[in-house]
Design a protein around this motif. Structure first.
Motif, PDB file in Angstrom:
ATOM      1  N   GLY A 153      -3.971   5.021   0.800  1.00  0.00           N
ATOM      2  CA  GLY A 153      -4.490   5.726   1.970  1.00  0.00           C
ATOM      3  C   GLY A 153      -3.865   7.102   2.095  1.00  0.00           C
ATOM      4  N   ALA A 154      -4.310   7.835   3.103  1.00  0.00           N
ATOM      5  CA  ALA A 154      -3.719   9.152   3.339  1.00  0.00           C
ATOM      6  C   ALA A 154      -3.562   9.369   4.831  1.00  0.00           C
ATOM      7  CB  ALA A 154      -4.592  10.257   2.760  1.00  0.00           C
ATOM      8  N   ARG A 155      -2.461  10.032   5.184  1.00  0.00           N
ATOM      9  CA  ARG A 155      -2.267  10.446   6.576  1.00  0.00           C
ATOM     10  C   ARG A 155      -2.703  11.900   6.693  1.00  0.00           C
ATOM     11  NH1 ARG A 155       2.699   9.763  10.922  1.00  0.00           N
ATOM     12  NH2 ARG A 155       1.260   8.652  12.272  1.00  0.00           N
ATOM     13  N   LEU A 156      -3.558  12.183   7.653  1.00  0.00           N
ATOM     14  CA  LEU A 156      -4.079  13.547   7.813  1.00  0.00           C
ATOM     15  C   LEU A 156      -4.092  13.914   9.297  1.00  0.00           C
ATOM     16  CD1 LEU A 156      -6.958  13.178   5.239  1.00  0.00           C
ATOM     17  CD2 LEU A 156      -5.152  14.881   5.051  1.00  0.00           C
ATOM     18  N   SER A 157      -3.846  15.185   9.573  1.00  0.00           N
ATOM     19  CA  SER A 157      -3.922  15.658  10.952  1.00  0.00           C
ATOM     20  C   SER A 157      -5.392  15.899  11.301  1.00  0.00           C
ATOM     21  CB  SER A 157      -3.153  16.972  11.109  1.00  0.00           C
ATOM     22  OG  SER A 157      -1.776  16.742  10.901  1.00  0.00           O
ATOM     23  N   LEU A 203     -10.533   6.685  -0.813  1.00  0.00           N
ATOM     24  CA  LEU A 203      -9.352   6.098  -0.166  1.00  0.00           C
ATOM     25  C   LEU A 203      -9.692   4.767   0.498  1.00  0.00           C
ATOM     26  CD1 LEU A 203      -8.036   9.374   1.520  1.00  0.00           C
ATOM     27  CD2 LEU A 203      -6.837   8.069  -0.274  1.00  0.00           C
ATOM     28  N   ASP A 204      -8.670   3.902   0.637  1.00  0.00           N
ATOM     29  CA  ASP A 204      -8.883   2.642   1.359  1.00  0.00           C
ATOM     30  C   ASP A 204      -8.718   2.829   2.856  1.00  0.00           C
ATOM     31  OD1 ASP A 204      -9.240   1.095  -1.043  1.00  0.00           O
ATOM     32  OD2 ASP A 204      -7.094   1.436  -1.403  1.00  0.00           O
ATOM     33  N   TYR A 205      -7.911   3.809   3.234  1.00  0.00           N
ATOM     34  CA  TYR A 205      -7.818   4.102   4.670  1.00  0.00           C
ATOM     35  C   TYR A 205      -7.420   5.549   4.920  1.00  0.00           C
ATOM     36  CZ  TYR A 205      -2.626   3.896   4.761  1.00  0.00           C
ATOM     37  OH  TYR A 205      -1.286   4.133   4.577  1.00  0.00           O
ATOM     38  N   LEU A 206      -7.771   6.018   6.108  1.00  0.00           N
ATOM     39  CA  LEU A 206      -7.332   7.326   6.611  1.00  0.00           C
ATOM     40  C   LEU A 206      -6.513   7.067   7.868  1.00  0.00           C
ATOM     41  CD1 LEU A 206     -10.693   9.248   6.263  1.00  0.00           C
ATOM     42  CD2 LEU A 206      -8.535  10.007   5.246  1.00  0.00           C
ATOM     43  N   ASN A 207      -5.388   7.720   7.964  1.00  0.00           N
ATOM     44  CA  ASN A 207      -4.488   7.520   9.098  1.00  0.00           C
ATOM     45  C   ASN A 207      -4.402   8.849   9.858  1.00  0.00           C
ATOM     46  OD1 ASN A 207      -2.414   6.888  10.830  1.00  0.00           O
ATOM     47  ND2 ASN A 207      -0.897   6.463   9.224  1.00  0.00           N
ATOM     48  N   VAL A 208      -4.985   8.864  11.049  1.00  0.00           N
ATOM     49  CA  VAL A 208      -5.154  10.125  11.789  1.00  0.00           C
ATOM     50  C   VAL A 208      -3.993  10.379  12.742  1.00  0.00           C
ATOM     51  CG1 VAL A 208      -6.574  11.260  13.554  1.00  0.00           C
ATOM     52  CG2 VAL A 208      -7.663   9.997  11.695  1.00  0.00           C
ATOM     53  N   ILE A 209      -3.480  11.585  12.674  1.00  0.00           N
ATOM     54  CA  ILE A 209      -2.476  12.064  13.630  1.00  0.00           C
ATOM     55  C   ILE A 209      -2.800  13.538  13.869  1.00  0.00           C
ATOM     56  CG2 ILE A 209      -0.786  12.371  11.732  1.00  0.00           C
ATOM     57  CD1 ILE A 209       0.172  11.375  15.288  1.00  0.00           C
ATOM     58  N   ALA A 210      -1.872  14.326  14.393  1.00  0.00           N
ATOM     59  CA  ALA A 210      -2.190  15.737  14.665  1.00  0.00           C
ATOM     60  C   ALA A 210      -0.988  16.622  14.367  1.00  0.00           C
ATOM     61  CB  ALA A 210      -2.597  15.901  16.128  1.00  0.00           C
ATOM     62  N   GLY A 211      -1.249  17.935  14.312  1.00  0.00           N
ATOM     63  CA  GLY A 211      -0.168  18.914  14.269  1.00  0.00           C
ATOM     64  C   GLY A 211       0.186  19.414  12.885  1.00  0.00           C
ATOM     65  N   GLY A 216       0.825  -1.210   0.000  1.00  0.00           N
ATOM     66  CA  GLY A 216       0.000   0.000   0.000  1.00  0.00           C
ATOM     67  C   GLY A 216       0.853   1.253   0.000  1.00  0.00           C
ATOM     68  N   VAL A 217       0.250   2.345  -0.440  1.00  0.00           N
ATOM     69  CA  VAL A 217       0.952   3.638  -0.394  1.00  0.00           C
ATOM     70  C   VAL A 217       0.116   4.619   0.423  1.00  0.00           C
ATOM     71  CG1 VAL A 217       2.222   3.359  -2.564  1.00  0.00           C
ATOM     72  CG2 VAL A 217      -0.056   4.410  -2.599  1.00  0.00           C
ATOM     73  N   GLU A 218       0.820   5.526   1.090  1.00  0.00           N
ATOM     74  CA  GLU A 218       0.153   6.491   1.963  1.00  0.00           C
ATOM     75  C   GLU A 218       0.571   7.907   1.553  1.00  0.00           C
ATOM     76  OE1 GLU A 218      -0.270   5.785   6.340  1.00  0.00           O
ATOM     77  OE2 GLU A 218       1.154   7.439   6.468  1.00  0.00           O
ATOM     78  N   ILE A 219      -0.398   8.691   1.162  1.00  0.00           N
ATOM     79  CA  ILE A 219      -0.132  10.093   0.807  1.00  0.00           C
ATOM     80  C   ILE A 219       0.024  10.862   2.116  1.00  0.00           C
ATOM     81  CG2 ILE A 219      -1.117  12.138  -0.315  1.00  0.00           C
ATOM     82  CD1 ILE A 219      -2.949   9.944  -1.836  1.00  0.00           C
ATOM     83  N   VAL A 220       1.159  11.514   2.296  1.00  0.00           N
ATOM     84  CA  VAL A 220       1.364  12.265   3.548  1.00  0.00           C
ATOM     85  C   VAL A 220       0.703  13.637   3.395  1.00  0.00           C
ATOM     86  CG1 VAL A 220       3.027  13.135   5.235  1.00  0.00           C
ATOM     87  CG2 VAL A 220       3.534  11.053   3.948  1.00  0.00           C
ATOM     88  N   GLY A 221      -0.534  13.698   3.881  1.00  0.00           N
ATOM     89  CA  GLY A 221      -1.284  14.956   3.840  1.00  0.00           C
ATOM     90  C   GLY A 221      -1.370  15.583   5.219  1.00  0.00           C
TER      91      GLY A 221
END
Ligand SMILES: Cc1cc2nc3c(=O)[nH]c(=O)nc-3n(C[C@H](O)[C@H](O)[C@H](O)COP(=O)(O)O)c2cc1C
Ligand code: SF4
Length: 653
Positions: free
Chosen positions: A221-225, A250-258, A166-171
């Motif tokens: 997927g994408a990583r989003l704050s 998207l197949d997944y959303l990866n939640v973080i913050a900042g 899989g690939v994750e777009i760093v958003g």
């Protein structure tokens, strides 16, 4: 399946991929790539985590375009030549049973990298300046936006060809995709700006570009704050809307913050110990309710399997990022699944050797586990041919790690500690406000001592008769450091205390000046402690700012607390003297006097001095020995533990 953590160790189906459990290592820069490609060191680093039982490894950022060289050693995905090198990495992860994703990255204006010694021009959405790195980007033309979008698609195709799942777009974190999404950064008047739909267009087209160039089964997927935690940035409500709109593609959303863009926002990129465990789970829980079949992943200070189990059990996320938890203990998942919870070396959120190293351009490691990032040298320790009787003197972090290392290499080990407690200087750290979790290093090392079979004697003084009677084959001296006070002119009419006096319960007057020689966490803790007890505190720092010597997310979180407490700070101060309610300094840059008046108490936070007492006669005894940690030269817990490992191996193997 683990009976303690049945939800955490249940498999997860994402598209066509079965992931063996719900723990993932989120994308993190290791500084173990060279020339844009994975090295043997990077492969060994991830193999250790995959072998330790993690379900999914999201490999660190891969630059999608030449303008995305975030650091000089960023992984590069902009050329087909990279494919076989990435194959080696993904194959190695797969062989250990873990799934492999990779991050696709463009920093936009958040760029501080240099090429040939010169700062590169950043490619940005518009000319909104970046506050933290002091960057004004060149605004991309529509053609250049197209070039970057194709770059994402091409990099994804190369990663897919190399065998990634899989690939994750760093958003997340204020990088290029989120710069397009943000109305305070995106001032464009073309089809990529102006309203929420136009601002989302870049991310939509990146997703389309990846989908159209890659095999259908590739997970995207994408990583989003979930919140940038910046007064000018994207808040929780804005991010919720953005995530909800992007989810269907998207197949997944990866939640973080900042966000990288500001001091307060960047603290959340790698949240320090002052941030609560799993603090983004309420956001991911809300998102999961709203985004239907799209998987939701969450990260941020989830450092214990108990917390991760709760998040998965309550349906707050499908998977939990436990990144520093596995930098610190690569076998955390295996131990949790076997129910060996007490054996887990828990991350304490100090940020010192993981992100601290990355920001210094050094390979990743951990203050508690220096083997991390150095797997090829230290993961397998040589066994001693003949077991020796090893005496370790001093029960701080250096001595504890030395004793563990000596025992793990097959020796019979005794540790003598002169006081009634193990921990050394770490005992002091944990006594300060907002630093309590640092004491975890003592609990972790104590557990390791026990499991390694080290015999520990407290209240044991090391001297010649005792040592002769014990008759060791080798000695490690980790006797630490002792308190020291610099000479201070005058001294009448101002109470002068050492920081250790305060921790021992000494009371100050109302008007306090703290002199901070160290610029680490001690003076910050003193200022918080004394302000909270009602004193008026001024902080005179022998350096640029409080916390200058510590990792900048830890520092900036502390500076925010000092600001809220109203602590006045003066920089570039060298203590000279104190008399008649006045403290005298020299401004180290101007070399001119500075006077602080109306002072009841001066609290001095000076460096320590090495405690090397027994070394002289040991030298003449013929017993092989090493001096390590603060006893050699006072530094931090990181060097103490590192030398406990390296000097002990040198001595015994
Ligand atoms: C050394 C280091 C480097 C990091 N680099 C990245 C990165 O390149 N991309 C990213 O999305 N997050 C990065 N992060 C953030 C982590 O992915 C993760 O979100 C953060 O460490 C919080 O999770 P944790 O509490 O489980 O460690 C980095 C973290 C560390 C410790
Ligand atoms: S250095 Fe500190 S924050 Fe980083 S992994 Fe180790 S214990 Fe955790």
């Amino acid at each position: 399946m683990s009976s303690l953590f049945p939800n955490l160790f249940s498999p997860f189906q994402m598209k066509g991929l079965e992931i063996r459990n719900r723990i993932f290592s989120s994308g993190h820069d290791t500084d173990l790539a060279r020339g844009g490609i994975p090295t043997d060191e990077l492969i060994a680093y991830h193999v250790a985590r995959a072998r330790g039982g993690v379900g999914l490894i999201v490999v660190q950022v891969v630059a999608v375009h030449d303008s995305a060289r975030y650091t000089s050693e960023v992984l590069q995905g902009a050329d087909d030549d990279c494919i076989p090198h990435f194959s080696r990495l993904f194959d190695a992860i797969h062989r250990e049973g873990a799934a492999a994703f990779v991050q696709l990255f463009h920093p936009g204006r958040e760029l501080a990298a240099r090429r040939d010694g010169a700062v590169m021009p950043a490619w940005g959405v518009s000319q909104a300046p970046s506050e933290r790195f002091k960057v004004v980007a060149k605004t991309m033309s529509t053609d250049e936006i197209g070039e970057i979008i194709s770059g994402y698609g091409d990099a994804a195709r190369r990663m897919a060809a190399a065998g990634v799942d899989g690939v994750e777009i760093v958003g997340s974190h204020g990088y290029l995709p989120s710069q397009f999404l943000s109305p305070s950064i995106n001032f464009r008047t073309d089809e990529y700006g102006g309203n929420p739909e136009n601002r989302r267009r870049f991310v939509d087209e990146v997703i389309q570009s990846i989908r159209s160039t890659c095999p259908e089964e590739l997970i995207v997927g994408a990583r989003l704050s979930g919140d940038e935690f910046d007064s000018g940035g994207l808040d929780e409500d804005a991010m919720f809307e953005i995530c909800r709109n992007l989810a269907p593609s998207l197949d997944y959303l990866n939640v973080i913050a900042g966000t990288s863009a500001s001091s307060g926002g960047s603290v959340h990129i790698v949240p320090p110990m002052t941030v609560s465990n799993g603090y983004m789970a309420p956001f991911s829980a809300k998102l999961k309710q709203a985004v239907g079949p799209t998987a939701v992943l969450v990260a941020g200070r989830i450092n214990q399997p108990q917390d991760a189990e709760k998040i998965v059990r309550e349906g707050a996320a499908d998977m939990c990022g436990m990144t520093r938890a596995m930098i610190c203990d690569p076998r955390m998942p295996a131990k949790a699944s076997l129910g060996q919870v007490d054996d887990i070396r828990a991350c304490i959120g100090c940020n010192q050797a993981c992100i601290g190293h990355a920001q210094l351009g050094l390979p990743i490691s951990c203050i508690q586990y220096p083997e991390s990032g150095r797997e090829l040298r230290f993961a397998e320790k040589p066994r001693a041919e003949v077991s020796r009787r090893v005496l370790v003197v001093g029960g701080g972090p250096a001595g504890m790690k030395a004793a563990i290392t000596a025992a793990e290499t097959g020796n019979s080990v005794t540790l003598w500690e002169r006081s009634s407690r193990l921990g050394g200087q770490a005992l002091l750290a944990q006594a300060l406000p907002n630093r309590e979790e640092f004491g975890g290093i003592i609990n972790n090392l104590e557990g390791e001592l026990r499991r390694a079979g080290v015999s520990v004697s407290l209240n044991s003084e090391f001297d010649q008769p005792n040592c002769s009677e014990f008759s060791p084959d080798a000695v490690v001296l980790a006797t630490g450091s002792r308190r020291w006070m610099p000479p201070i002119e005058g001294g009448e009419g101002v109470e002068i205390l050492h920081h250790e006096d305060i921790l021992a319960g000494a009371k100050t007057g109302q008007r306090v000046v703290i002199y901070d020689w160290r610029t680490d966490w001690i003076a910050i803790g003193m200022a918080e402690l004394l302000s909270q007890s009602g004193a008026d505190v001024r902080l005179a720092v022998n350096g640029v700012c409080p916390g200058f010597a510590i990792q900048n997310y830890v520092r900036d979180a502390a500076i925010a607390r000092l600001y809220r407490l109203g602590v006045e700070t003066t920089a570039f101060m060298r203590l000279y003297g104190a008399e008649d309610r006045t403290v005298y300094f020299v401004h180290t840059a101007a070399q001119e006097p500075v006077v602080l008046e109306d002072v009841d108490t001066l609290v001095v936070v000076p460096p320590n001095q090495p405690e090397v007492g027994p070394a002289d006669w040991l030298k003449s005894s013929g017993i092989p020995y090493r001096i390590i940690g603060d006893a050699l030269a006072p530094r931090t817990a990181e060097e103490a533990v590192y030398e406990g490992l390296t000097a002990t191996l040198e001595l015994l193997t």
